[in-house]
Motif scaffolding. Sequence first.
Motif, short mmCIF file in Angstrom:
data_model
loop_
_atom_site.label_atom_id
_atom_site.label_comp_id
_atom_site.label_asym_id
_atom_site.label_seq_id
_atom_site.Cartn_x
_atom_site.Cartn_y
_atom_site.Cartn_z
N PHE A 152 6.07 -1.72 -5.26
CA PHE A 152 4.83 -1.05 -4.74
C PHE A 152 5.16 0.34 -3.91
N HIS A 153 6.16 -0.20 -3.16
CA HIS A 153 6.76 1.32 -2.22
C HIS A 153 7.32 2.31 -3.06
N LEU A 154 8.02 2.11 -3.92
CA LEU A 154 8.52 3.21 -4.91
C LEU A 154 7.73 4.08 -5.84
N SER A 155 6.66 3.04 -6.21
CA SER A 155 5.51 3.65 -7.05
C SER A 155 4.75 4.46 -5.93
N ALA A 156 4.43 4.00 -4.97
CA ALA A 156 3.51 4.91 -4.25
C ALA A 156 4.30 6.14 -3.64
N LEU A 157 5.63 6.06 -3.39
CA LEU A 157 6.49 7.11 -3.18
C LEU A 157 6.21 8.37 -4.07
N ARG A 158 6.57 7.74 -5.25
CA ARG A 158 6.37 8.79 -6.61
C ARG A 158 5.28 9.44 -6.53
N ALA A 159 3.93 8.65 -6.34
CA ALA A 159 2.95 9.31 -6.54
C ALA A 159 2.65 10.37 -5.48
N PHE A 160 3.42 10.40 -4.52
CA PHE A 160 3.18 11.17 -3.39
C PHE A 160 4.24 12.55 -3.74
N GLY A 161 4.84 12.48 -4.86
CA GLY A 161 5.61 13.67 -5.50
C GLY A 161 6.94 13.43 -5.13
N ALA A 182 -2.20 11.56 -2.45
CA ALA A 182 -2.31 10.56 -3.70
C ALA A 182 -3.46 9.85 -3.77
N ASP A 183 -3.68 9.36 -4.95
CA ASP A 183 -4.66 8.42 -5.41
C ASP A 183 -3.89 7.06 -5.70
N ILE A 184 -4.11 5.93 -4.87
CA ILE A 184 -3.04 4.96 -5.06
C ILE A 184 -3.71 3.49 -4.89
N THR A 185 -3.52 2.59 -6.02
CA THR A 185 -4.22 1.49 -5.99
C THR A 185 -2.89 0.36 -5.84
N LEU A 186 -3.11 -0.28 -4.86
CA LEU A 186 -1.96 -1.28 -4.79
C LEU A 186 -2.25 -2.61 -5.71
N PRO A 187 -1.29 -3.14 -6.38
CA PRO A 187 -1.60 -4.28 -7.25
C PRO A 187 -2.12 -5.53 -6.48
N TYR A 188 -1.49 -5.52 -5.18
CA TYR A 188 -1.73 -6.36 -4.16
C TYR A 188 -1.88 -6.03 -2.90
N SER A 190 -0.34 -5.37 -0.08
CA SER A 190 1.00 -5.59 0.51
C SER A 190 0.96 -4.99 1.74
N VAL A 191 1.34 -5.59 2.94
CA VAL A 191 1.45 -5.15 4.25
C VAL A 191 2.46 -3.76 4.28
N GLY A 192 3.67 -4.15 3.78
CA GLY A 192 4.68 -3.03 3.85
C GLY A 192 4.16 -2.09 2.93
N ALA A 193 3.57 -2.05 1.80
CA ALA A 193 3.31 -1.15 0.94
C ALA A 193 2.12 -0.16 1.73
N THR A 194 1.16 -0.76 2.28
CA THR A 194 0.41 -0.13 2.98
C THR A 194 0.72 0.61 3.98
N GLU A 195 1.56 0.14 4.76
CA GLU A 195 2.33 0.85 5.89
C GLU A 195 3.05 2.02 5.19
N GLN A 196 3.70 1.99 4.19
CA GLN A 196 4.59 3.04 3.56
C GLN A 196 3.44 4.11 3.29
N VAL A 197 2.38 3.83 2.95
CA VAL A 197 1.43 4.94 2.38
C VAL A 197 0.86 5.63 3.53
N LEU A 198 0.36 4.59 4.56
CA LEU A 198 0.07 5.42 5.62
C LEU A 198 1.22 6.43 6.50
N LEU A 199 2.24 5.77 6.49
CA LEU A 199 3.36 6.66 7.00
C LEU A 199 3.72 8.07 6.33
N THR A 200 3.43 7.85 5.17
CA THR A 200 3.71 8.87 4.24
C THR A 200 2.38 10.03 4.10
N ALA A 201 1.12 9.43 4.06
CA ALA A 201 0.03 10.24 3.76
C ALA A 201 -0.14 11.04 4.80
N VAL A 202 -0.01 10.61 6.27
CA VAL A 202 -0.53 11.30 7.25
C VAL A 202 0.17 12.80 7.32
#
Length: 460
Positions: A152-161, A182-188, A190-202
């Motif tokens: 989930f982390h890696l596909s989110a990071l790819r979605a951010f470019g 990015a527009d991201i839908t997590l399959p589940y 996940s706490v860590g993947a949500t944090e990954q998205v927050l720390l990257t998207a800001v």
Amino acid sequence: MNTLLSASAASQPGHGSDSISDRSGQVLAIRGGRPLTGRVEVKGAKNLATKAMVAALLGETVSVLRDVPDISDVKVVRSLLEVHGVTVDDDGEGVLRLDPSGAVSAHMEEIDAHAGASRIPILFCGPLLHLLRQAFIPDLGGCRIGDRPIDFHLSALRAFGATVDKLPSGIRLSAPQGLHGADITLPYPSVGATEQVLLTAVRAKGTTELRNAAIEPEIMDLIAVLQKMGAIISYEPNRVIFIEGVDSLRGYDHRCIFDRNEAASWACAALATDGDIFVGGAKQQEMLTFLNVFRKAGGDFDIAEDGIRFRRGGDLKPVVVETDVHPGFMTDWQQPLIVALTQAHGTSTVHETVYENRLGFTRALNQMGADIVVHPEGIASDERRVPRRALEQAAVINGPTPLHGADVVVPDLRGGYSYVIAALAAEGESTVRNVEIIRRGYEKFLDKLTALGADFDVIG
Ligand code: UD1
């Protein structure tokens, strides 16, 4: 040569508040059968403090984090920040001052040496990509980081470019043009993947919409940290988080949310040993779900301004529990609860739906006299949750069974805590090995046990 330090000796004046915990107490000889009684304090949450420390990398000025627990996971993140050029000062009272002005790329060997078995390096990706346009995370595919996936982390990071290259030695990420929303839908959720998205998207250019996000209280506290830094983050009740990227962030001054997992652990210790424990710093709101189960299992509690008092309210009763993402019953609570359920009058079921392999620790409890059967495929037919996890597991606990001493090896953080509590509830002497692991998440663990009247020696 073994050093032998008795709990009572170490609690003498002059030993300092963490006199025992600072020694390499890897093996404990525990004499059980005594109720744990007294008061312990919980500090900031491990699951927030470590993430807020990573967030400091995003600021252009100094951040101050308060109520930081003195646990080894915090030390790991501190070392990782330091190898990336962040200056970290500690006042010895749980206040960290983090200065990111000298942040640089770190060498792979250094990251590797400091991360140990921790998964935290994965959360450095977004901040490092913003700061340096590149990041390297060693060894993530291997057993060093555990079996937990990071897809989930890696596909989110790819979605951010970001470009993500998996190498035999680790994962190389780069974003020479910077990252975009990015527009991201997590399959589940996940706490860590949500944090990954927050720390990257800001700091990404444009807006990010995250669906099926985790909404644990520690995530909400991380959002509060990021807002203090200048981030613009809003959320809807249906697990959707919107982040509007900004050009720059400043440092923060923040007091960590309390550690509800540690609070629940001490509550279960009171239940299992028929003790009476006041957990200073515990708050009702973040523990509502736990408190309901605690009461149904025969526990009683009083909510005070400065904490919660936990004890038995009569005979322990069997319960049926399913772990879940927030606001469900947290997976980290089931291990200490299971120890208490071995003393309940009847058959309990604990269905683990968050992780695939978090019930293995029950084998050692059976060695101590418990009657726990683990069903590898799970036994509940609960269609409420979508998507279902592939390999769920359920433990069926028949009680009450008297526990007796045994020689056991700590497998992981929460399982390890549970072994110590089981040993304290058991008749006779137990040897608990590899106790060091418990320090990843429990501050001054042995001193707290001593304060509660536990009878043990540190051997080896
Ligand atoms: C965090 C907590 C941990 C807690 C857990 C669930 C920290 C340091 N740890 O762990 O105490 O038990 O949340 O509340 O905050 N998954 C994938 N792919 C991924 C990421 C996760 O399949 O890329 C799966 C995991 O294997 C697991 C589930 O999602 O089955 C939940 O994991 P996640 O919520 O990410 O847990 P952590 O953030 O690692």
